[in-house]
Design a protein around this motif. Structure first.
Motif, PDB file in Angstrom:
ATOM      1  N   PHE A  34       0.826  -1.202   0.000  1.00 54.95           N
ATOM      2  CA  PHE A  34       0.000   0.000   0.000  1.00 54.95           C
ATOM      3  C   PHE A  34       0.866   1.260   0.000  1.00 54.95           C
ATOM      4  O   PHE A  34       0.579   2.225  -0.707  1.00 54.95           O
ATOM      5  CB  PHE A  34      -0.959  -0.001   1.192  1.00 54.95           C
ATOM      6  N   LYS A  35       1.931   1.263   0.778  1.00 56.14           N
ATOM      7  CA  LYS A  35       2.838   2.416   0.794  1.00 56.14           C
ATOM      8  C   LYS A  35       3.537   2.569  -0.551  1.00 56.14           C
ATOM      9  O   LYS A  35       3.743   3.685  -1.039  1.00 56.14           O
ATOM     10  CB  LYS A  35       3.844   2.299   1.930  1.00 56.14           C
ATOM     11  N   THR A  36       3.881   1.451  -1.163  1.00 55.12           N
ATOM     12  CA  THR A  36       4.462   1.489  -2.498  1.00 55.12           C
ATOM     13  C   THR A  36       3.459   2.047  -3.494  1.00 55.12           C
ATOM     14  O   THR A  36       3.808   2.847  -4.360  1.00 55.12           O
ATOM     15  CB  THR A  36       4.903   0.074  -2.926  1.00 55.12           C
ATOM     16  N   LYS A  37       2.209   1.644  -3.348  1.00 56.93           N
ATOM     17  CA  LYS A  37       1.149   2.160  -4.218  1.00 56.93           C
ATOM     18  C   LYS A  37       1.034   3.678  -4.070  1.00 56.93           C
ATOM     19  O   LYS A  37       0.873   4.393  -5.058  1.00 56.93           O
ATOM     20  CB  LYS A  37      -0.174   1.475  -3.861  1.00 56.93           C
ATOM     21  N   ALA A  38       1.153   4.175  -2.854  1.00 57.91           N
ATOM     22  CA  ALA A  38       1.105   5.620  -2.619  1.00 57.91           C
ATOM     23  C   ALA A  38       2.255   6.309  -3.354  1.00 57.91           C
ATOM     24  O   ALA A  38       2.052   7.340  -4.007  1.00 57.91           O
ATOM     25  CB  ALA A  38       1.146   5.922  -1.126  1.00 57.91           C
ATOM     26  N   LEU A  65      -1.414   8.784   7.935  1.00 62.26           N
ATOM     27  CA  LEU A  65      -0.482   7.853   8.586  1.00 62.26           C
ATOM     28  C   LEU A  65       0.538   7.303   7.591  1.00 62.26           C
ATOM     29  O   LEU A  65       1.732   7.191   7.899  1.00 62.26           O
ATOM     30  CB  LEU A  65      -1.243   6.705   9.242  1.00 62.26           C
ATOM     31  N   VAL A  66       0.064   6.955   6.410  1.00 64.12           N
ATOM     32  CA  VAL A  66       0.951   6.423   5.374  1.00 64.12           C
ATOM     33  C   VAL A  66       1.976   7.482   4.976  1.00 64.12           C
ATOM     34  O   VAL A  66       3.178   7.210   4.893  1.00 64.12           O
ATOM     35  CB  VAL A  66       0.131   5.942   4.148  1.00 64.12           C
ATOM     36  N   VAL A  67       1.510   8.708   4.746  1.00 68.70           N
ATOM     37  CA  VAL A  67       2.406   9.791   4.343  1.00 68.70           C
ATOM     38  C   VAL A  67       3.386  10.108   5.466  1.00 68.70           C
ATOM     39  O   VAL A  67       4.571  10.362   5.208  1.00 68.70           O
ATOM     40  CB  VAL A  67       1.604  11.035   3.898  1.00 68.70           C
ATOM     41  N   ASP A  68       2.926  10.081   6.716  1.00 70.46           N
ATOM     42  CA  ASP A  68       3.836  10.305   7.854  1.00 70.46           C
ATOM     43  C   ASP A  68       4.993   9.309   7.811  1.00 70.46           C
ATOM     44  O   ASP A  68       6.163   9.682   7.974  1.00 70.46           O
ATOM     45  CB  ASP A  68       3.102  10.164   9.189  1.00 70.46           C
ATOM     46  N   ASP A  69       4.674   8.041   7.592  1.00 71.56           N
ATOM     47  CA  ASP A  69       5.713   7.008   7.560  1.00 71.56           C
ATOM     48  C   ASP A  69       6.649   7.217   6.367  1.00 71.56           C
ATOM     49  O   ASP A  69       7.877   7.125   6.507  1.00 71.56           O
ATOM     50  CB  ASP A  69       5.092   5.614   7.501  1.00 71.56           C
ATOM     51  N   LEU A  70       6.080   7.493   5.207  1.00 72.56           N
ATOM     52  CA  LEU A  70       6.912   7.711   4.018  1.00 72.56           C
ATOM     53  C   LEU A  70       7.803   8.937   4.189  1.00 72.56           C
ATOM     54  O   LEU A  70       8.958   8.939   3.743  1.00 72.56           O
ATOM     55  CB  LEU A  70       6.028   7.855   2.772  1.00 72.56           C
TER      56      LEU A  70
END
Length: 134
Positions: A34-38, A65-70
């Motif tokens: 999912f993070k890769t998809k983002a 949350l995903v953007v925070d991690d990336l």
């Protein structure tokens, strides 16, 4: 099982189980798919969190949350939207662009059994698949 169901099962098995490129992507990049998809959605250009959430078909809190991690990994950055200071634009960094490109390379690689088909078989398969593409 009908012929169409049989073909669909074989196609699904080939794409989803027999050659799981998603697993290769996650192992190579050390990111959830999912993070890769983002990252792949952001690679063409910056998006607001709302636009990214829409393209990922998820809600804004999870997208945050995903953007925070990336961002912590140095794969994306956030900047103020030039037209609305209340909004932020999310963009890939050079490392994020490289990760997205790596994912795209892995995902576009055909399975060895497909690549081993004869030119005539590939041409016929392509002709049939074009009939199924809207």
């Amino acid at each position: 099982m009908t012929s169409a169901e049989n073909v669909w099962a074989r196609m699904s098995d080939l794409v989803l189980h027999g050659y799981d490129r998603r697993k290769v992507v996650t192992e190579t990049l050390g990111l959830s798919f999912f993070k890769t998809k983002a990252l792949r959605r952001l690679a063409p250009g910056p998006l607001t969190l709302g636009e990214l959430a829409e393209r990922l078909a998820t809600d804004r809190p999870y997208t945050t949350l995903v953007v925070d991690d990336l961002e912590q990994r140095g794969l994306v950055s956030r900047t103020v939207h030039p037209g609305d200071r209340r909004r932020r634009l999310v963009a890939v960094t050079p490392a994020g662009a490289e990760a997205a490109a790596t994912a795209n390379r892995i995902l576009s690689e055909p399975p060895p059994l497909l690549a081993a088909l004869s030119p005539d078989d590939l041409s016929e398969l392509d002709r049939l698949l074009r009939k199924l593409t809207p």
